[in-house]
Design an enzyme around this catalytic site. Structure first.
Site, PDB file in Angstrom:
ATOM      1  CG  ASP A  33       8.936  -1.693  48.267  1.00  0.00           C
ATOM      2  OD1 ASP A  33       8.212  -1.837  49.503  1.00  0.00           O
ATOM      3  OD2 ASP A  33       9.866  -2.320  47.942  1.00  0.00           O
ATOM      4  CG  ASN A  94       0.966  -7.297  52.427  1.00  0.00           C
ATOM      5  OD1 ASN A  94      -0.246  -7.265  51.975  1.00  0.00           O
ATOM      6  ND2 ASN A  94       1.844  -7.004  51.718  1.00  0.00           N
ATOM      7  CD  GLU A 102       7.847 -10.718  50.676  1.00  0.00           C
ATOM      8  OE1 GLU A 102       8.823  -9.923  50.458  1.00  0.00           O
ATOM      9  OE2 GLU A 102       7.403 -11.174  49.509  1.00  0.00           O
ATOM     10  CG  HIS A 107       5.711  -2.941  56.196  1.00  0.00           C
ATOM     11  ND1 HIS A 107       5.980  -4.016  57.149  1.00  0.00           N
ATOM     12  CD2 HIS A 107       5.361  -3.507  54.886  1.00  0.00           C
ATOM     13  CE1 HIS A 107       5.941  -5.223  56.077  1.00  0.00           C
ATOM     14  NE2 HIS A 107       5.412  -4.692  55.033  1.00  0.00           N
TER      15      HIS A 107
END
Ligand code: 5GP
Length: 121
Positions: A33, A94, A102, A107
């Site tokens: 990340d 998420n 986002e 992912h």
């Protein structure tokens, strides 16, 4: 919702944007990340065009599903955070608005290398 071919992870998959690659096979790509939240913060994404886990679970092939889970297992072993090679980790995905997603390409975040802490902050 339609898959957005211009999302940042689609561009990474096409090689248009660089990433710090950890592992790649026919089904997944894993990279660090860009804004790590823990000592180790890796991402695992499927190569197929899936927006989120719901999209993946309803449309992916059995091979893609197995490939994703097996791929995560290879990555955590490689990062030495698996129960075989390390002290464990957290995997998180998420999903959409309430999940705080986002980037609209499925992912999984892998957090480890230290105690990850409270489950939800
Ligand atoms: P989300 O909130 O969608 O679950 O997480 C998206 C993640 O992607 C964030 O943790 C963010 O730091 C990461 N990210 C966003 N853009 C890039 C990028 O260009 N490269 C990498 N390696 N990570 C990114």
């Amino acid at each position: 919702m339609k898959y957005d071919d211009n999302n940042i992870f689609a561009k990474i998959l096409r090689g248009e944007i660089p990433c710090e690659k950890i592992y790649e096979d026919d089904f997944i790509l894993s990279f660090y990340d860009i804004n790590p939240q823990k000592k180790i913060h890796a991402l695992v994404i499927p190569k197929g065009k899936y927006i989120d886990l719901d999209d993946f679970s309803s449309r992916a092939t059995p091979e893609e599903m197995v490939g994703l889970l097996k791929g995560i297992n290879v990555v955590v072993k490689k990062l030495e955070i698996s129960t075989d090679t390390g002290k464990g980790y957290r995997v998180l995905s998420n999903i959409s608005e309430h999940g705080g997603q986002e980037v609209p390409h499925l992912h999984f975040h892998l957090f480890g290398g230290e105690k990850v802490g409270k489950m939800v902050q």
